[in-house]
Design an enzyme around this catalytic site. Structure first.
Site, mmCIF file in Angstrom:
data_model
loop_
_atom_site.group_PDB
_atom_site.id
_atom_site.type_symbol
_atom_site.label_atom_id
_atom_site.label_comp_id
_atom_site.label_asym_id
_atom_site.label_seq_id
_atom_site.Cartn_x
_atom_site.Cartn_y
_atom_site.Cartn_z
ATOM 1 N N TYR A 144 0.903 -1.233 -0.028
ATOM 2 C CA TYR A 144 0.017 0.044 -0.128
ATOM 3 C C TYR A 144 0.777 1.099 0.000
ATOM 4 C CZ TYR A 144 -3.346 3.139 1.673
ATOM 5 O OH TYR A 144 -4.552 4.412 1.888
ATOM 6 N N ASP A 239 9.456 2.565 -0.379
ATOM 7 C CA ASP A 239 8.250 3.389 0.649
ATOM 8 C C ASP A 239 8.683 2.897 2.077
ATOM 9 O OD1 ASP A 239 5.978 3.938 2.229
ATOM 10 O OD2 ASP A 239 4.573 3.538 0.644
ATOM 11 N N LYS A 267 4.999 9.103 9.043
ATOM 12 C CA LYS A 267 4.775 8.395 10.498
ATOM 13 C C LYS A 267 5.719 8.877 11.315
ATOM 14 C CE LYS A 267 1.879 4.641 8.676
ATOM 15 N NZ LYS A 267 0.477 4.894 9.038
HETATM 16 N N1 HOZ Z 1 -3.940 3.018 6.125
HETATM 17 C C1 HOZ Z 1 -3.552 3.134 7.516
HETATM 18 C C2 HOZ Z 1 -3.038 1.853 7.699
HETATM 19 N N2 HOZ Z 1 -2.212 1.256 7.202
HETATM 20 C C3 HOZ Z 1 -4.561 3.600 8.271
HETATM 21 C C4 HOZ Z 1 -4.632 4.848 8.760
HETATM 22 C C5 HOZ Z 1 -5.578 5.519 9.796
HETATM 23 O O1 HOZ Z 1 -6.679 4.999 9.656
HETATM 24 O O2 HOZ Z 1 -5.072 6.296 10.560
#
Ligand code: HOZ
Length: 427
Positions: A144, A239, A267
């Site tokens: 992702y 990534d 992050k």
């Molecule tokens: N796409 C995020 C986890 N891989 C989720 C982000 C969120 O909901 O804060």
């Protein structure tokens, strides 16, 4: 466990926010529950609107490696906010954070700050296309890279759990330039690169996949990607939104000793504030506007409050390398707890772990890619998840996300969690 206030808030939210949440996985849909609404957090704990306290292994999906509301980070944020929350002009703090990132990650010679991982990946892809003059990119099934159009193809995370890997609203014309291959499949990717090598601008991957659950790379797979991309003049993009400053201070690239051309961060570098960044070779980064022709901009890019949180977080990590050994030790203890419970209750379960990042998959087969990850028994996962939540342990509400251990998790937290795992497997 009380949940009246959270339920009421969820009902209110559903009236005015799609699905009641601002990011799909938070709705707890794949585990068939209603989400607690979080009021506050400190250290390893989060507290919901009904006063329930949980040991938190979501850690804001990774950023809170030092634990929640760490005093030095909060102080830095408060001080920065008091000096002005946004200028839309250059600041010393941006330079400081950029220096910290470049010092930590040798492949990153220049870096551009943005506001999210999605934005950073999107910009890095544009840069790769601008630099190489090629249109196609190659990504891996289950990886992702945020929610920009061209990357929502065979994506992981929320796109995986909702069972809609390809989003509505993505024009086929965008997706047609995104090729996909199976993670860890060296022969497969070699065949694709041999066929399309001259058209590919970039190969992008999570160097440890974290959005189909945690899937470590095979060393030979990473090495082959580096060799093949060099041979065909393709940029290799790591990534490291999840792995950056998590699996080691120099990220997954430091951990595995592979030097990509570009790297994407998010992050941890924001210390819990909205930050993303992309960086890499100077000759490539020099193509970014205004130094070069590849345009990218943002009012809140390099925001001073966010920079302050990131700087303090990275300084603490840099000055205390034992943090990484400590959190890995704790994650290892959780791994053991899963494996013991799996044996004791004859519940098929495999654990993938890299440093303080781990996933327990409810399957008996090794998980090496998207196909094997999705063999997991998600109903069994949902039962386990509910059991953990009832016992005050907050983990990602999806089989296909990671569990994050932070420096704030005490030995008692870990033992309590190990006991909860044991009980949740017995249900
Ligand atoms: N796409 C995020 C986890 N891989 C989720 C982000 C969120 O909901 O804060």
């Amino acid at each position: 466990m009380k949940n009246n206030n959270s339920l009421e808030l969820f009902e209110r939210a559903k009236q005015i926010i799609p699905g009641g949440v601002n990011s799909p996985v938070r709705a707890f849909k794949s585990v068939g529950l209603n989400p607690p609404f979080i009021k506050s957090a400190k250290g390893s704990r989060i507290t919901d609107e009904d006063g329930n306290e949980y040991i938190d292994y979501v850690c804001s999906w990774g950023p809170m490696i030092l634990g929640h509301a760490r005093e030095e980070v909060v102080d830095a944020v408060v001080k920065a906010a008091a000096e002005g929350t946004s200028f839309g002009a250059p600041t010393e703090k941006e330079v400081r954070l950029a220096e910290l990132v470049c010092e930590a990650v040798p492949s990153v010679e220049m870096v551009r700050m943005v506001s999210s991982g999605t934005e950073a990946v999107m910009s890095a892809i544009r840069l790769a296309r601008g630099f190489t003059g090629r249109d196609k990119i190659l990504k891996f099934e289950g990886c992702y890279h945020g929610h920009s159009d061209g990357l929502l193809v065979k994506a992981g995370s929320g796109a995986l759990t909702t069972g809609v890997p390809d989003s509505a609203g993505v024009p086929p014309d965008y997706a047609k330039n995104t090729l996909t291959a199976a993670y860890n499949d060296t022969d497969g990717v070699e065949n694709i690169i041999k066929k399309y090598g001259d058209e590919l601008a970039a190969v992008i991957l999570e160097p440890v996949a974290g959005n189909m659950g945690v899937v470590p790379p095979r060393m030979e797979f990473l090495k082959a990607l580096r060799d093949l991309t060099l041979r065909y003049g393709i940029l290799l993009i790591f990534d490291e939104v999840i792995t950056g400053f998590r699996v080691s201070y120099s990220g997954a690239q430091g951990y595995y000793g592979i030097r990509p051309d570009l790297t994407v961060f998010g992050k941890i570098i924001g210390g819990g504030m909205p930050v993303g960044a992309y960086g890499g070779r100077k000759d490539i980064m020099s193509k970014v506007s205004p130094a070069g022709p590849v345009y990218q901009a943002g009012t809140l890019s390099g925001n001073p409050v966010a920079m302050a949180a990131g700087i303090k977080t990275l300084e603490i990590l840099r000055d205390n390398p034992s943090i990484y050994t400590e959190i890995e030790k704790k994650a290892k203890r959780l791994e053991e707890a899963f494996l013991n419970a799996s044996r004791k209750y004859s519940t098929p379960c495999v654990v993938n772990r890299v440093g303080s990042l781990l996933s327990a998959f409810f399957t008996g087969e090794r998980v090496v890619d998207f196909k094997t990850a999705t063999k997991s028994d998600t109903n069994r996962f949902a039962r386990y998840f509910a059991g953990m939540l009832e016992r005050g342990i907050y983990t990602a509400p999806s089989q296909y996300e990671a569990m994050f251990v932070s420096y704030a998790h005490s030995d008692e937290d870990i033992e309590k969690t190990a006991q909860a795992i044991h009980e949740a497997f017995s249900i």
